[in-house]
Design a protein around this motif. Structure first.
Motif, mmCIF file in Angstrom:
data_model
loop_
_atom_site.group_PDB
_atom_site.id
_atom_site.type_symbol
_atom_site.label_atom_id
_atom_site.label_comp_id
_atom_site.label_asym_id
_atom_site.label_seq_id
_atom_site.Cartn_x
_atom_site.Cartn_y
_atom_site.Cartn_z
ATOM 1 N N MET A 1 0.832 -1.191 0.000
ATOM 2 C CA MET A 1 0.000 0.000 0.000
ATOM 3 C C MET A 1 0.874 1.251 0.000
ATOM 4 O O MET A 1 1.849 1.340 0.753
ATOM 5 C CB MET A 1 -0.922 0.008 1.229
ATOM 6 C CG MET A 1 -1.868 1.181 1.282
ATOM 7 S SD MET A 1 -3.063 1.209 -0.075
ATOM 8 C CE MET A 1 -4.050 -0.240 0.302
ATOM 9 N N LYS A 2 0.510 2.216 -0.818
ATOM 10 C CA LYS A 2 1.223 3.483 -0.862
ATOM 11 C C LYS A 2 0.479 4.513 -0.014
ATOM 12 O O LYS A 2 -0.750 4.478 0.086
ATOM 13 C CB LYS A 2 1.344 3.965 -2.303
ATOM 14 C CG LYS A 2 2.164 3.049 -3.201
ATOM 15 C CD LYS A 2 2.187 3.567 -4.628
ATOM 16 C CE LYS A 2 2.966 2.627 -5.539
ATOM 17 N NZ LYS A 2 2.952 3.081 -6.954
ATOM 18 N N TYR A 3 1.251 5.440 0.557
ATOM 19 C CA TYR A 3 0.681 6.475 1.414
ATOM 20 C C TYR A 3 1.122 7.842 0.921
ATOM 21 O O TYR A 3 2.235 8.009 0.416
ATOM 22 C CB TYR A 3 1.105 6.270 2.870
ATOM 23 C CG TYR A 3 0.677 4.924 3.412
ATOM 24 C CD1 TYR A 3 -0.552 4.756 4.031
ATOM 25 C CD2 TYR A 3 1.495 3.801 3.253
ATOM 26 C CE1 TYR A 3 -0.953 3.513 4.498
ATOM 27 C CE2 TYR A 3 1.100 2.554 3.706
ATOM 28 C CZ TYR A 3 -0.130 2.414 4.335
ATOM 29 O OH TYR A 3 -0.521 1.182 4.787
ATOM 30 N N SER A 14 -3.605 6.271 3.048
ATOM 31 C CA SER A 14 -3.431 5.270 1.996
ATOM 32 C C SER A 14 -4.074 5.766 0.706
ATOM 33 O O SER A 14 -5.026 6.548 0.723
ATOM 34 C CB SER A 14 -4.065 3.941 2.425
ATOM 35 O OG SER A 14 -5.380 4.133 2.918
ATOM 36 N N ARG A 15 -3.532 5.292 -0.418
ATOM 37 C CA ARG A 15 -4.094 5.665 -1.718
ATOM 38 C C ARG A 15 -5.513 5.103 -1.888
ATOM 39 O O ARG A 15 -6.255 5.563 -2.753
ATOM 40 C CB ARG A 15 -3.203 5.141 -2.845
ATOM 41 C CG ARG A 15 -1.830 5.775 -2.922
ATOM 42 C CD ARG A 15 -1.866 7.165 -3.520
ATOM 43 N NE ARG A 15 -2.143 7.151 -4.952
ATOM 44 C CZ ARG A 15 -2.178 8.243 -5.708
ATOM 45 N NH1 ARG A 15 -1.978 9.433 -5.160
ATOM 46 N NH2 ARG A 15 -2.422 8.165 -6.994
ATOM 47 N N GLY A 43 -3.481 -2.574 4.842
ATOM 48 C CA GLY A 43 -2.820 -1.287 4.710
ATOM 49 C C GLY A 43 -3.696 -0.066 4.560
ATOM 50 O O GLY A 43 -3.181 1.060 4.527
ATOM 51 N N VAL A 44 -5.008 -0.236 4.451
ATOM 52 C CA VAL A 44 -5.881 0.930 4.370
ATOM 53 C C VAL A 44 -5.923 1.626 5.729
ATOM 54 O O VAL A 44 -6.169 0.988 6.747
ATOM 55 C CB VAL A 44 -7.306 0.526 3.934
ATOM 56 C CG1 VAL A 44 -8.257 1.715 4.023
ATOM 57 C CG2 VAL A 44 -7.297 -0.032 2.520
ATOM 58 N N ASN A 45 -5.671 2.923 5.740
ATOM 59 C CA ASN A 45 -5.731 3.662 7.005
ATOM 60 C C ASN A 45 -6.626 4.893 6.899
ATOM 61 O O ASN A 45 -6.478 5.857 7.639
ATOM 62 C CB ASN A 45 -4.327 4.081 7.470
ATOM 63 C CG ASN A 45 -3.776 5.252 6.665
ATOM 64 O OD1 ASN A 45 -4.213 5.516 5.536
ATOM 65 N ND2 ASN A 45 -2.809 5.968 7.231
ATOM 66 N N SER A 309 -6.311 10.195 -2.765
ATOM 67 C CA SER A 309 -6.781 8.881 -2.315
ATOM 68 C C SER A 309 -8.159 8.660 -2.906
ATOM 69 O O SER A 309 -9.023 9.538 -2.839
ATOM 70 C CB SER A 309 -6.835 8.824 -0.781
ATOM 71 O OG SER A 309 -7.285 7.559 -0.329
#
Length: 350
Positions: A1-3, A14-15, A43-45, A309
């Protein structure tokens, strides 16, 4: 996951943002628990909701989604710090929400307290204005001549915006919210809030979430350019155009339990011949590159310069997995060229 940074807030999100508006009508508490656990584990925040949800909005569904999230939080209080929680105050027009009146300073303070109770949390990370008090070119009102701007009382709306900002400032100082954002607003709306915050030393707008997809890209490039240069996070909602870009509604299909089989507040304005043809074109491209139509649409949205996002929602865990997988998929130059060929043929299909 990218942030990525959420505007100037200092928060990284998170994206992928987990949208929740089906929870309470199409989804149960148990469904929501499963989706929350899966998203956080992967990974979702960033989680988005609204006092108006679940949808379609009715007096009976009002507040249900926040209540479901609150129920989960009551059983998992130690996990509150794992994610950025966003919710929204409803704008004017729904008689069962504060009499259907405009957003006011008093309304903000009341709505924040009520959302906190339903969410069973002490603070909201991002508090958003669901739509402005003035009529804006959203929900199929974006074609020239549909609405007018020259007869709008700018001074009156600016005064309303200042009152709203002052109430938001009160809530921030009380520790009830951390940041605020807009939704279904315009470039002028963003810049007027920035002007007022600069002039009166009030909180600065952090984000805006608007409808944005391959079928509805009106914010590109002008509003998104403004967001980039003003450090306002851009958060697309309905990147699948209310499910159209999954392909499940092609040629009039209505799968049992799907959203298009339900009554809509603004009607099925996305259901047009041009939409049907565009979706067929995108589905053909997706098949060629080994993706589902939904994954193609989401991967494209994630690649648009200026998008922070993307808000995704699902009615099943399988759908959620499929959608989240899209953000690990790369569209090569050939795929992008074919996507844009369809886009040029159907640039504004609804």
């Amino acid at each position: 996951m990218k942030y990525v940074p959420l505007g100037r807030t200092g928060l990284d999100v998170s994206r992928v943002c987990l949208g929740t508006m089906t929870w309470g009508t199409q989804n149960t508490q148990a469904d929501a628990d499963i989706q929350l656990d899966y998203a956080l584990a992967n990974g979702v925040n960033f989680i988005d909701t609204a006092e108006m949800y679940s949808v379609p909005p009715t007096p009976e569904s009002y507040g249900k989604t926040e209540t479901i999230i609150g129920d989960w939080l009551s059983r998992n209080p130690s996990r509150r710090e794992e994610f950025v929680l966003a919710t929204k105050i409803a704008g004017p027009g729904l008689p069962y929400i504060r009499g259907g009146g405009p957003i006011t300073g008093e309304g903000v303070i009341t709505a924040v307290d009520e959302s906190l109770k339903r969410l069973q949390t002490d603070y909201i990370d991002l508090y958003q204005l669901h739509w402005p008090n003035r009529v804006s070119p959203h929900f199929a009102k974006h074609f020239p001549g549909h609405i007018t701007f020259s007869d709008v009382d700018r001074k009156a709306h600016s005064e309303q915006m200042l009152e709203i900002l002052q109430a938001i400032d009160t809530c921030i100082k009380a520790g009830k919210i951390r940041h605020y954002g807009l939704s279904d607003d315009t470039t002028w709306g963003i810049n007027e809030y920035i002007r007022l915050s600069d002039e009166h030393d009030l909180p600065r707008v952090a984000s805006i979430q608007n409808e944005f997809s391959l079928l509805h890209a009106k914010d590109w490039p002008y509003l998104i350019e403004n967001c980039v240069h003003e450090d306002v996070a851009y958060l697309p909602w309905s990147p699948l155009a209310a499910g159209a870009l999954t392909g499940k509604y092609i040629d009039g299909a209505r799968p049992q339990g799907s959203r298009w089989g339900m009554e809509h507040r603004h009607g099925l304005f996305r259901d047009t011949e041009h939409v049907n043809n565009a979706v067929k074109g995108y589905a053909d491209v997706a098949k060629k590159y080994g993706m589902t139509p939904a994954q193609l649409a989401l991967a494209w949205c994630d690649r648009v310069d200026g998008v922070t996002s993307t808000i995704i929602g699902a009615t099943s865990l399988d759908q959620l997995k499929e959608d989240m997988d899209a953000f690990d998929m790369l569209l090569n130059d050939d795929a992008m060229a074919e996507i844009m060929s369809v886009f040029r043929e159907y640039p504004v299909p609804f």
